[in-house]
Scaffold this motif. Structure first.
Motif, PDB file in Angstrom:
ATOM      1  N   SER A 114       0.910  -0.956   0.006  1.00  0.00           N
ATOM      2  CA  SER A 114      -0.146  -0.085   0.001  1.00  0.00           C
ATOM      3  C   SER A 114       0.984   1.292   0.115  1.00  0.00           C
ATOM      4  N   GLY A 115       0.487   2.159  -0.800  1.00  0.00           N
ATOM      5  CA  GLY A 115       1.389   3.288  -0.833  1.00  0.00           C
ATOM      6  C   GLY A 115       0.372   4.677  -1.364  1.00  0.00           C
ATOM      7  N   SER A 116       1.298   5.661  -1.714  1.00  0.00           N
ATOM      8  CA  SER A 116       0.547   7.032  -2.182  1.00  0.00           C
ATOM      9  C   SER A 116       0.019   7.725  -0.781  1.00  0.00           C
ATOM     10  N   ALA A 117      -0.481   7.163  -0.127  1.00  0.00           N
ATOM     11  CA  ALA A 117      -0.967   7.687   1.141  1.00  0.00           C
ATOM     12  C   ALA A 117      -0.958   6.742   2.214  1.00  0.00           C
ATOM     13  N   PRO A 118      -1.091   7.453   3.652  1.00  0.00           N
ATOM     14  CA  PRO A 118      -1.168   6.623   4.673  1.00  0.00           C
ATOM     15  C   PRO A 118      -2.484   5.771   4.782  1.00  0.00           C
ATOM     16  N   LEU A 119      -2.209   4.522   5.321  1.00  0.00           N
ATOM     17  CA  LEU A 119      -3.438   3.715   5.534  1.00  0.00           C
ATOM     18  C   LEU A 119      -3.807   3.630   6.979  1.00  0.00           C
ATOM     19  N   ALA A 126      -1.836  18.848  12.848  1.00  0.00           N
ATOM     20  CA  ALA A 126      -1.461  18.152  11.973  1.00  0.00           C
ATOM     21  C   ALA A 126      -2.569  17.017  11.455  1.00  0.00           C
ATOM     22  N   PRO A 127      -3.330  17.417  10.498  1.00  0.00           N
ATOM     23  CA  PRO A 127      -4.410  16.610  10.223  1.00  0.00           C
ATOM     24  C   PRO A 127      -4.322  15.070  10.020  1.00  0.00           C
ATOM     25  N   ALA A 128      -3.307  14.722   9.310  1.00  0.00           N
ATOM     26  CA  ALA A 128      -3.159  13.285   8.963  1.00  0.00           C
ATOM     27  C   ALA A 128      -3.428  12.177  10.029  1.00  0.00           C
ATOM     28  N   PRO A 129      -2.589  12.557  11.142  1.00  0.00           N
ATOM     29  CA  PRO A 129      -2.603  11.372  12.501  1.00  0.00           C
ATOM     30  C   PRO A 129      -4.151  11.226  12.848  1.00  0.00           C
ATOM     31  N   ILE A 130      -4.935  12.457  12.851  1.00  0.00           N
ATOM     32  CA  ILE A 130      -6.186  12.408  13.122  1.00  0.00           C
ATOM     33  C   ILE A 130      -7.297  11.832  12.390  1.00  0.00           C
ATOM     34  N   GLU A 131      -6.831  11.940  11.075  1.00  0.00           N
ATOM     35  CA  GLU A 131      -7.704  11.396   9.865  1.00  0.00           C
ATOM     36  C   GLU A 131      -7.594   9.834   9.888  1.00  0.00           C
ATOM     37  N   ASN A 132      -6.280   9.498  10.337  1.00  0.00           N
ATOM     38  CA  ASN A 132      -6.159   7.906  10.303  1.00  0.00           C
ATOM     39  C   ASN A 132      -6.965   7.551  11.333  1.00  0.00           C
ATOM     40  N   ARG A 146       8.770  -7.312  10.146  1.00  0.00           N
ATOM     41  CA  ARG A 146       9.361  -6.324  11.117  1.00  0.00           C
ATOM     42  C   ARG A 146       8.506  -4.923  10.891  1.00  0.00           C
ATOM     43  N   ALA A 147       7.173  -5.227  10.643  1.00  0.00           N
ATOM     44  CA  ALA A 147       6.285  -4.262  10.654  1.00  0.00           C
ATOM     45  C   ALA A 147       6.055  -3.549  12.064  1.00  0.00           C
ATOM     46  N   ARG A 148       5.557  -2.407  12.167  1.00  0.00           N
ATOM     47  CA  ARG A 148       5.279  -1.595  13.442  1.00  0.00           C
ATOM     48  C   ARG A 148       4.085  -0.946  12.951  1.00  0.00           C
ATOM     49  N   THR A 149       2.953  -0.973  13.558  1.00  0.00           N
ATOM     50  CA  THR A 149       1.696  -0.020  13.309  1.00  0.00           C
ATOM     51  C   THR A 149       1.937   1.357  13.366  1.00  0.00           C
ATOM     52  N   GLY A 150       1.443   2.005  12.404  1.00  0.00           N
ATOM     53  CA  GLY A 150       1.817   3.444  12.340  1.00  0.00           C
ATOM     54  C   GLY A 150       3.007   4.145  11.506  1.00  0.00           C
ATOM     55  N   TYR A 151       3.875   2.863  11.186  1.00  0.00           N
ATOM     56  CA  TYR A 151       5.149   3.262  10.644  1.00  0.00           C
ATOM     57  C   TYR A 151       5.486   2.714   9.354  1.00  0.00           C
ATOM     58  N   VAL A 152       5.912   3.703   8.377  1.00  0.00           N
ATOM     59  CA  VAL A 152       6.230   3.060   6.827  1.00  0.00           C
ATOM     60  C   VAL A 152       7.248   2.364   6.556  1.00  0.00           C
ATOM     61  N   GLY A 153       8.027   1.966   7.561  1.00  0.00           N
ATOM     62  CA  GLY A 153       8.923   0.951   7.295  1.00  0.00           C
ATOM     63  C   GLY A 153      10.252   1.504   7.298  1.00  0.00           C
ATOM     64  N   GLU A 154      11.320   0.913   6.901  1.00  0.00           N
ATOM     65  CA  GLU A 154      12.859   1.130   7.010  1.00  0.00           C
ATOM     66  C   GLU A 154      13.391   1.685   5.889  1.00  0.00           C
ATOM     67  N   ALA A 155      14.353   2.567   5.673  1.00  0.00           N
ATOM     68  CA  ALA A 155      15.141   2.845   4.330  1.00  0.00           C
ATOM     69  C   ALA A 155      15.679   1.672   3.687  1.00  0.00           C
ATOM     70  N   LEU A 190       5.536   8.896   9.840  1.00  0.00           N
ATOM     71  CA  LEU A 190       5.131  10.205   9.104  1.00  0.00           C
ATOM     72  C   LEU A 190       4.148  10.758  10.150  1.00  0.00           C
ATOM     73  N   THR A 191       4.332  12.065  10.531  1.00  0.00           N
ATOM     74  CA  THR A 191       3.513  12.593  11.489  1.00  0.00           C
ATOM     75  C   THR A 191       2.740  13.663  10.883  1.00  0.00           C
ATOM     76  N   GLY A 192       2.799  14.023   9.640  1.00  0.00           N
ATOM     77  CA  GLY A 192       1.923  14.914   8.903  1.00  0.00           C
ATOM     78  C   GLY A 192       2.752  15.651   7.807  1.00  0.00           C
ATOM     79  N   ARG A 193       2.076  16.150   7.153  1.00  0.00           N
ATOM     80  CA  ARG A 193       2.798  17.237   5.927  1.00  0.00           C
ATOM     81  C   ARG A 193       3.017  18.548   6.660  1.00  0.00           C
ATOM     82  N   ILE A 194       4.097  19.124   6.058  1.00  0.00           N
ATOM     83  CA  ILE A 194       4.486  20.364   6.760  1.00  0.00           C
ATOM     84  C   ILE A 194       3.480  21.328   6.298  1.00  0.00           C
ATOM     85  N   LYS A 195       3.081  21.362   4.719  1.00  0.00           N
ATOM     86  CA  LYS A 195       2.264  22.262   4.306  1.00  0.00           C
ATOM     87  C   LYS A 195       0.928  22.327   4.606  1.00  0.00           C
ATOM     88  N   GLU A 196       0.396  20.890   5.113  1.00  0.00           N
ATOM     89  CA  GLU A 196      -0.761  20.577   5.645  1.00  0.00           C
ATOM     90  C   GLU A 196      -0.942  21.134   7.108  1.00  0.00           C
TER      91      GLU A 196
END
Length: 555
Positions: free
Chosen positions: A311-316, A435-441, A351-360, A418-424
């Motif tokens: 899953s990508g393009s936006a947080p799930l 920061a709207p994204a974590p609340i939207e999640n 190695r998944a952790r809920t709320g995290y998008v993974g490792e580099a 990820l804790t939000g978009r700087i511009k959002e």
């Protein structure tokens, strides 16, 4: 074969002989018929089209556009453009005429492949008369030269054309959630590095099967599907239409599957329509039934053979992510941008952790700036923005890191959150930042909600706008269901407000009538919310909604 330092064209020439008669692409043509392309045929048709492009005597390294939904010719066009010494410019198949014209003019396109499209009539006025057009077999009716007649007439380009690693391969125009799209310049080395690193990180083999249906004009699909298949030699299937999607999935029986959050949400809603959530949860608690039901759900979705889903393009939403993992589907999140060919971070299996998008991913250097912005650097990072040196300078730090625009934090295992978009991030009238994204999640965990927009700049407290799922929209005509939903949303509001800081607590949930779509400009072509468009659409209602002092408001 060792793919290190191999460029995309090298891989095409390799499979053209190494897997000459193996089926590479399966293309549905309508009415239940399919056309199968072996590696030899696909490379051969690309060589013939490249010979035609060379016969046009275009200036060296001309830009050539591809405007089509996903199909076999899309990929062969990309190859032909590179073989002919030119630069490919993908266009989203959902753009309006104004944006089509902007991209073609800005990139100075000489030629345009016009393919499978739902609304060519509303786009064609955006194509300048000076642009030479070529038509695919599944194109809407037009008077252009056709792919099939060109391929029948022109002998294949015999030489294996080589391109320099640092040469511009493609210009990818961002989907533009704000303002005009920018032209991201990616070199052959950028594409090659991402493809090798991504396929090795997931241990992708030549035996995989993928269904290609997310826009190839977006880096996420192009990186994993087109370039992934070129670097590992696995098989691709294409979707015919939304109506045949389930049949297309069953034909492909994918082992790898990509989707954006909205699709994962729709799949889940589809399951709940047939088997209500509470009943399903009860059945899944019965030991003997548990495994049977999980398998049946995945089989009905066509995902029973999937090793890894992405899953990508936006947080799930965390709840949706955990729901799929509970079914036994290894659903991995990825994080990347057009500016680094989607090659940045990925969840590693186990190695998944809920709320995290993974490792580099291998070769990606990441750090967090003093302002909390995620900064990344790798050999997959773009050359810059086409014809925009000023924007390019703004996007890089002095030491060469790409400014992502995302705020984030890294845990002790190197996993990124990820804790939000700087511009959002917006400021309330109390001077507090939200920061709207974590609340939207958190809100997206509700089964009757399909999309959410948290807003409220310059108001004492934020609020949220909610678009219901298709099933919930249908049922709101029933007053009993509507009352039940209102009670449920009031409870959701209370739960969310108990979990966030006081200044982030939502004043109300507003249920909107509109459907937010690409067509009405509420969403980008990759289904990301155009926040400014959504907020502007309801600006006239906002003061009266706050004045009502109700937890749930119906537009």
């Amino acid at each position: 074969m060792d793919t290190k330092n191999k460029l995309p064209l090298d891989m095409i020439y390799h499979w053209e002989t190494a897997k000459a008669e193996d089926i590479y692409m399966t293309q549905p043509m309508g009415g239940g018929t399919v056309v199968e392309y072996t590696w030899r045929r696909a490379a051969g048709e690309a060589r013939r089209m490249a010979a035609y492009l060379k016969s046009l005597n275009l200036p060296e390294r001309s830009r050539i556009g591809i405007l089509s939904k996903n199909c076999a010719q899309w990929i062969m066009s990309d190859w032909a453009i590179w073989m002919a010494g030119h630069i490919s410019v993908p266009l989203y198949p959902t753009l309006n005429a104004d944006t089509v014209r902007y991209v073609l003019d800005h990139s100075r396109c000489e030629v345009l492949f016009v393919g499978k499209l739902d609304d060519w009539d509303s786009m064609k006025s955006g194509v300048p008369e000076s642009v030479h057009c070529i038509s695919y077999p599944l194109s809407p009716k037009n008077d252009f030269k056709t792919w099939d007649e060109i391929v029948a007439k022109y002998p294949p380009l015999k030489e294996n054309v080589a391109r320099d690693p640092d040469e511009l391969a493609t210009i990818v125009y961002t989907s533009g959630s704000t303002g005009r799209p920018k032209g991201v310049m990616l070199s052959f080395a950028n594409l090659g590095y991402a493809s090798v690193g991504g396929t090795e990180a997931l241990e992708v083999s030549a035996n995989e099967r993928m269904l290609s249906y997310l826009p190839l004009s977006h880096v996420f699909e192009r990186f994993v599907v087109e370039l992934g298949s070129m670097y590992r030699g696995f098989q691709l299937y294409f979707a015919e239409s939304l109506d045949t999607f389930v049949e297309d999935l069953k034909r492909a029986q994918p082992t790898l599957f990509l989707a954006v959050p909205r699709i994962w949400t729709k799949f889940q809603h589809g399951v709940f329509e047939k088997l209500p959530q509470q009943k399903l949860e009860r059945l899944l608690r019965i030991p003997l039934l548990n495994r049977v039901i999980k398998k049946k759900i995945l089989t009905n979705l066509g995902l029973q053979h999937v090793k890894f889903a992405g899953s990508g393009s936006a947080p799930l939403s965390h709840d949706i992510l955990e729901w799929y993992r509970g079914l036994g589907l290894e659903l991995l999140e990825g994080y990347g941008m057009s500016e680094n060919f989607a090659y940045s971070h990925m969840t590693k299996p186990g190695r998944a952790r809920t709320g995290y998008v993974g490792e580099a991913l291998p070769g990606v250097d990441v750090k967090i700036s003093e302002e909390g912005e995620v900064l990344v650097k790798s050999p997959a990072t773009m050359m810059g923005y086409y014809l925009d040196e000023e924007k390019t300078r703004e996007t890089f730090t002095e030491d060469g890191y790409l400014r992502t625009g995302d705020k984030g934090e890294i845990d002790d295992l190197g996993r990124l959150k990820l804790t939000g978009r700087i511009k959002e991030i917006f400021k309330t009238s109390k001077g507090k930042y939200v920061a709207p994204a974590p609340i939207e999640n958190r809100l997206m965990s509700h089964p009757d909600i399909e999309m959410v927009c948290v807003s409220g700049a310059n108001y004492p407290q934020p609020h949220c706008l909610v678009m219901l799922s298709e099933d919930a929209q249908r049922k709101t005509a029933d007053s009993a269901f509507r009352k039940e939903l209102e009670t449920s949303f009031a409870s959701l509001l209370s739960d969310v407000n108990n979990a966030v800081d006081p200044h982030e607590q939502l004043k109300f949930i507003a249920v909107v009538k509109d459907e937010w779509t690409i067509e009405n400009d509420f969403l980008t072509p990759t289904m990301k919310l155009k926040r400014n468009m959504v907020e502007d659409a309801y600006k006239a209602n906002t003061d009266s909604w706050y004045a009502q002092k109700q937890p749930v408001i119906w537009q």
